[in-house]
Enzyme design. Structure first.
Site, short mmCIF file in Angstrom:
data_model
loop_
_atom_site.label_atom_id
_atom_site.label_comp_id
_atom_site.label_asym_id
_atom_site.label_seq_id
_atom_site.Cartn_x
_atom_site.Cartn_y
_atom_site.Cartn_z
N GLN A 248 21.09 1.27 -7.10
CA GLN A 248 21.32 2.63 -7.28
C GLN A 248 22.07 2.97 -6.02
O GLN A 248 21.50 2.84 -4.63
CB GLN A 248 20.20 3.65 -7.35
CG GLN A 248 20.81 5.06 -7.53
CD GLN A 248 19.60 5.91 -8.23
OE1 GLN A 248 18.52 6.32 -7.48
NE2 GLN A 248 19.86 6.21 -9.58
N LEU B 60 19.43 9.41 4.35
CA LEU B 60 19.51 10.17 3.02
C LEU B 60 19.72 11.47 3.26
O LEU B 60 18.97 12.17 3.97
CB LEU B 60 18.30 9.65 2.19
CG LEU B 60 18.38 10.53 0.97
CD1 LEU B 60 19.47 9.84 0.20
CD2 LEU B 60 16.86 10.38 0.18
N LEU C 213 8.76 8.52 -8.04
CA LEU C 213 7.28 8.70 -7.91
C LEU C 213 6.51 8.72 -8.91
O LEU C 213 5.35 8.31 -9.02
CB LEU C 213 7.21 10.14 -6.85
CG LEU C 213 7.67 10.19 -5.55
CD1 LEU C 213 7.44 11.68 -4.98
CD2 LEU C 213 6.88 9.04 -4.61
N THR D 204 -1.45 -5.40 3.28
CA THR D 204 -0.18 -4.60 3.41
C THR D 204 0.43 -4.90 4.71
O THR D 204 -0.54 -5.00 5.83
CB THR D 204 -0.53 -3.01 3.12
OG1 THR D 204 0.54 -2.58 3.89
CG2 THR D 204 -1.82 -2.61 3.80
N GLY E 31 2.85 4.00 -2.94
CA GLY E 31 2.33 4.95 -3.81
C GLY E 31 1.61 4.21 -4.95
O GLY E 31 0.68 4.46 -5.44
N ARG F 278 23.02 10.41 -10.78
CA ARG F 278 23.57 9.86 -9.57
C ARG F 278 24.72 8.75 -9.73
O ARG F 278 25.53 8.76 -8.66
CB ARG F 278 22.34 9.06 -8.69
CG ARG F 278 21.40 10.11 -8.24
CD ARG F 278 20.12 9.53 -7.58
NE ARG F 278 19.13 10.52 -7.02
CZ ARG F 278 17.87 10.24 -6.49
NH1 ARG F 278 17.71 8.85 -6.54
NH2 ARG F 278 17.32 11.08 -6.07
N ARG G 110 18.44 4.98 -12.34
CA ARG G 110 17.20 5.99 -12.19
C ARG G 110 17.40 7.58 -12.19
O ARG G 110 18.44 7.71 -11.24
CB ARG G 110 16.30 5.33 -11.05
CG ARG G 110 14.92 6.45 -10.62
CD ARG G 110 14.17 5.64 -9.76
NE ARG G 110 14.68 5.83 -8.32
CZ ARG G 110 14.48 7.13 -7.62
NH1 ARG G 110 13.87 8.02 -8.39
NH2 ARG G 110 15.17 7.08 -6.39
N HIS H 86 22.97 5.90 -3.74
CA HIS H 86 22.65 7.70 -3.63
C HIS H 86 23.54 8.33 -3.23
O HIS H 86 24.48 7.68 -2.13
CB HIS H 86 21.09 7.76 -2.75
CG HIS H 86 20.91 9.33 -2.79
ND1 HIS H 86 21.65 10.31 -2.27
CD2 HIS H 86 19.90 9.92 -3.20
CE1 HIS H 86 21.06 11.38 -2.74
NE2 HIS H 86 20.04 11.07 -3.00
N PHE I 173 16.12 19.08 -11.00
CA PHE I 173 16.59 17.86 -10.50
C PHE I 173 17.47 17.34 -11.33
O PHE I 173 17.51 17.62 -12.46
CB PHE I 173 15.33 16.79 -10.08
CG PHE I 173 15.10 16.36 -8.70
CD1 PHE I 173 15.67 15.08 -8.45
CD2 PHE I 173 14.69 17.16 -7.80
CE1 PHE I 173 15.64 14.80 -7.09
CE2 PHE I 173 14.54 16.71 -6.35
CZ PHE I 173 15.20 15.39 -6.04
N ALA J 232 0.77 -1.22 0.01
CA ALA J 232 0.11 0.06 0.19
C ALA J 232 0.97 1.17 -0.07
O ALA J 232 0.75 2.33 0.69
CB ALA J 232 -0.91 -0.06 1.32
N GLU K 32 19.19 15.08 -2.68
CA GLU K 32 19.70 15.81 -3.67
C GLU K 32 19.27 17.17 -3.74
O GLU K 32 19.85 17.89 -4.23
CB GLU K 32 19.23 15.00 -4.96
CG GLU K 32 19.99 15.31 -6.31
CD GLU K 32 19.56 14.26 -7.36
OE1 GLU K 32 19.58 13.07 -6.85
OE2 GLU K 32 19.67 14.53 -8.58
N HIS L 223 20.17 3.01 -2.34
CA HIS L 223 19.04 3.86 -2.13
C HIS L 223 17.86 3.10 -2.89
O HIS L 223 16.77 3.56 -2.57
CB HIS L 223 19.47 5.06 -2.82
CG HIS L 223 18.15 5.92 -2.79
ND1 HIS L 223 17.65 6.55 -1.71
CD2 HIS L 223 17.85 6.78 -3.82
CE1 HIS L 223 16.65 7.40 -2.04
NE2 HIS L 223 16.85 7.46 -3.13
#
Lengths: 649, 163
Positions: A278, A290, A442, A75, A55, A324, A436, A280, A157, A53, A293, A391
């Site tokens: 990945q 984290l 998102l 979930t 995004g 990244r 990515r 980060h 970004f 559950a 960025e 990440h």
């Protein structure tokens, strides 16, 4: 009918019969009388079941419910506590509110960012749908931050450019202040409840119910009372997120345990591109939390032990805002060449104290707390010690651009697995390929969560009768549960877990070489075998955290062995997978030279292909196959595909 | 992996009276990265979620077991570390009113970041969550004893049989 958090009690109203299969577990004389080894099973029937559950899961569940499908969402966490809530960045979409923009430029950036391992049909779909998806979210009630003239505000970004890389930095990241992830969850969860989605919260999904190569549902453990539930459905959507917790240092919550990938592996289906992890660039050295960025977007810079802003050398144009993988690799090279910071010279510094304290306080307040609590640093005076930290997982369950899970054979090509879908970080559509871009995740969640709902609505109608299921389907999962619950070997869950995490950290991190990877594969194999000798201590069945963390460890192991074995086999450097002994990309043509006169290599002789990995759960042995990358967009006239090129920023 | 020197520096830096300089005008805005205006919280206002309710008929023992799971499994790493360490220290000695306060604190707020901001005193605590447990959490977060806080603890501290 009582409603609590939108959850019906369908066991009473909708299940056809209550099935009890009792699995009598090994009874330990220390177990008290109240401890039952019977596992009563409750059956449910739904038009669609979504596992997860976050995004992606919520978007799928909402879309399905809105389309009239009786939908269950299973979930292990309360929806607004999914790891999506950690996302503070935003969602990329070519709305063109800050400057002229075109989704085809976003398409180009994403294809390039993926180092040409991304499937261009899926990337086309995602970037073209992005503006619609964001406007849709706005209509659902997500309060995006606005410019003074009331349009959705968009900011810069990493990796986002205008005019196919020739027009400078693009500003296409939309956000809800600094709580985009939370707002997404809150909005989708709230809206889905109005459409009667049934939530089964704090239910741990154990396995898929597969019969004859078709997915017929999911079996899960209810943590609140220890009962077992079989959710039967023609359509199962997996949205269980990533598996950062295979590594010792990662930015993920302790919930990122790759449960969906493992369920698919146990069902005999392949996972794709798991070697692409990945890192980060800026996780806090030590705890791994984290540092977004966005810090670098606000002017923060990375420096080495000589006080040099080294990113100017590695990425002359984008500098600290390069992609990244480029930044992670740069930091790692600086450390390996002896310019690391600190007494052990094993990290870099992220400097923010040259920014005005007021700007720090208003624009980056969350950073101050995190830096203080987990690194002991006052960001107005000192730099933050940072290190590339695990990440995100680009790899996952392979799907087509419509969200359907696929398998692949050389003779028949891609084949859909009936009844099974995947979206979000758990899936591999593949839009991120080998690397990515920030704020594309998102977007991925929302577009492909929606895609799964649309595809199911296209091929099914609500209320369709379910095909029969074997009466003892899922028995193996319960037997495994019982075995772990009473496990009395010699190695504790936490011991095996830390062994796995340290091995992955030391052998499959940013820089990889054949010898170190091979050693890692052998170590992982040995660690896998120790699962048979595991020891748990909590024999209860109600809210048994020890049991859940042990099930999660089983899941993590399956992800870890596939990751490290895939990495060992891939003899090239591409995106986030970086090999010291094979520094270049190995494509079908050498794109560094003029193409005229070159002969295309056959797929067995180059590496621009997806890895498909399967595991024999009993032995831990990994088998690898390969699958071609999809190089055509959905519509060549509307959006020309981008042929591979050398990737520089 | 971490030298003793770095570890010492890390924990000594954490021991401070307040964790960040007081910036009075920040009380209402959370801040974000960029020029965008304030968070209107339109989603929270217009899409109310079902209200949190206490669970009936749970024994204290079961409540503790549930709160342990819910302390360890949070939305982001910062809370995972903070709350599982907090639970390790205090959960088994909380009395019933304290358990109920803790239950509400970690289960009612919908944004996990809010709990983090309250614990670190970056944001003021809403009245409904203020109290003994919140104060305990704030003190705990300050880390006056300078413990290392690199990760969530393993569960085996609960295994009575292993001591």
């Amino acid at each position: 009918m009582p409603r609590l958090f939108g959850m019906h009690l369908p066991a009473v109203s909708q299940s056809s019969r209550k099935l009890h299969f009792s699995v009598y577990g090994k009874n330990n004389s220390k177990v008290s009388d109240g401890m039952s080894t019977q596992y009563p099973v409750v059956d449910h029937e739904f038009d669609a079941v979504v596992v997860g559950a976050g995004g992606a899961g919520l978007r799928a569940a909402f879309g399905l419910s809105e389309a009239g499908f009786n939908t269950a969402c299973v979930t292990k966490l309360f929806p607004t506590r999914s790891h999506t809530v950690a996302a503070q960045g935003g969602i990329n979409a070519a709305l063109g509110n800050m400057e002229g923009d075109d989704w085809r430029w976003h398409f180009y950036d994403t294809v390039k960012g993926s180092d040409w391992l991304g499937d261009q049909d899926a990337i086309h779909y995602m970037t073209e749908q992005a503006p619609h998806a964001v406007v849709e979210l706005e209509n659902f009630g997500m309060p995006f931050s606005r410019t003074e003239d009331g349009k959705i505000y968009q900011r810069a970004f990493g990796g986002q450019s205008l005019k196919f890389g020739k027009g400078g930095q693009a500003h296409r990241c939309c956000c809800v202040a600094d709580r985009t992830g939370h707002s997404l969850l809150h909005t989708l969860y709230g809206r889905s409840l109005r459409y009667d989605t049934s939530y089964f919260v704090e239910y741990f999904a154990l396995d898929l119910l597969m019969e004859d190569g078709e997915c017929k549902g999911v079996i899960a453990l209810c943590m609140e009372d220890g009962s077992i539930h079989r959710f039967r459905s023609k359509n199962t959507v997996i949205a269980t997120g990533g598996y950062g917790r295979t590594y010792f240092s990662c930015t993920s919550a302790h919930t990122s345990t790759g449960d969906g990938n493992a369920m698919v592996t146990r069902a005999g289906l392949p996972c794709q591109d798991l070697e692409f992890v990945q890192f980060h660039p800026t996780g806090i050295y030590g705890a791994g939390c984290l540092i977004t960025e966005g810090c670098r977007g606000e002017g923060g810079i990375l420096i080495n032990s000589e006080g040099e802003r080294f990113m100017e050398r590695y990425a002359p144009n984008a500098k600290d805002l390069a992609s990244r993988d480029v930044v992670s690799r740069s930091i790692t090279i600086e450390i390996r060449e002896g310019r690391g910071c600190g007494p052990e010279k094993d990290h870099a510094y992220l400097q923010l104290h040259h920014l005005p304290p007021q700007q720090l306080a208003t624009r980056l307040p969350g950073i101050s707390e995190t830096a203080m609590i987990f690194a002991g640093v006052d960001v107005t005076k000192e730099p933050i010690p940072v290190l590339p930290t695990v990440h995100y997982n680009m790899g996952g369950i392979p799907t087509n651009y419509r969200g359907q899970v696929i398998t692949h054979t050389t003779e028949e090509g891609d084949k859909v697995v009936p009844g099974l879908f995947a979206c979000g970080e758990a899936a591999c559509a593949s839009v991120h390929g080998a690397n990515r871009l920030g704020a594309n995740s998102l977007l991925d969640l929302v577009v492909f969560g929606r895609a799964c709902a649309h595809t199911i609505a296209d091929i099914c109608t609500p209320g369709e009768k379910l095909s029969p299921l074997k009466p003892n389907a899922g028995e193996e999962s319960v037997a495994n549960l019982d075995k772990l619950r009473f496990a009395d070997g010699n190695m504790r869950t936490s011991e095996i877990r830390v062994n796995m995490q340290k091995t992955m950290q030391n052998h499959a991190a940013v820089f990889r070489t054949g010898k170190v990877l091979k050693e890692g594969c052998d170590k992982m194999d040995a660690i896998y075998q120790t699962l048979d000798d595991i020891k748990t201590f909590d024999r209860g069945i109600v809210w048994n955290t020890d049991l859940v963390e042990t099930l999660e460890l089983q899941n993590l192991m399956l992800n870890a062995v596939q990751t490290i074995n895939s990495a060992e086999q891939r003899q090239e450097s591409r995106g986030a997978h970086s090999r010291e002994d094979f520094k270049d990309r190995m494509d079908e043509l050498d794109y560094a030279k003029p193409l005229a006169g070159q002969v295309r290599k056959p797929i067995e002789e180059h590496w621009r292909k997806h890895t498909l990995s399967t595991v024999d759960p009993k032995t831990g042995k990994v088998t690898l196959k390969y699958r071609p990358v999809i190089d055509n967009s959905l519509d060549a006239e509307d959006c020309a595909a981008i042929p591979p090129a050398i990737r520089s920023y | 992996m971490l030298s003793v020197l770095v570890a010492k520096r890390l924990v000594s830096g954490v021991c401070q009276e307040s964790l960040r300089p007081a910036v009075v005008e920040l009380v209402t805005t959370r801040g974000y990265k960029g020029e965008a205006p304030d968070d209107s919280r339109g989603d929270i206002i217009e899409i109310p979620l079902p209200p949190w309710a206490e669970k009936d008929g749970e024994t204290m023992d079961i409540k503790r077991r549930r709160l342990l799971f819910q302390s360890r499994k949070r939305g982001m790493l910062e809370n995972c570390i903070l709350l599982s360490l907090f639970a390790k220290q205090y959960l088994n000695t909380m009395n019933e009113p304290q358990l109920r306060q803790y239950d509400r604190l970690i289960n009612e707020p919908s944004n996990d970041w809010d709990i983090y901001y309250w614990a670190t005193e970056a944001q003021p605590v809403p009245d409904v969550y203020a109290g003994e447990i919140m104060d305990l959490l704030k003190e705990f977060t300050k880390n006056k004893d300078q413990e290392q806080r690199l990760d969530a603890p393993n569960l085996e501290y609960l295994d009575k049989g292993s001591q």
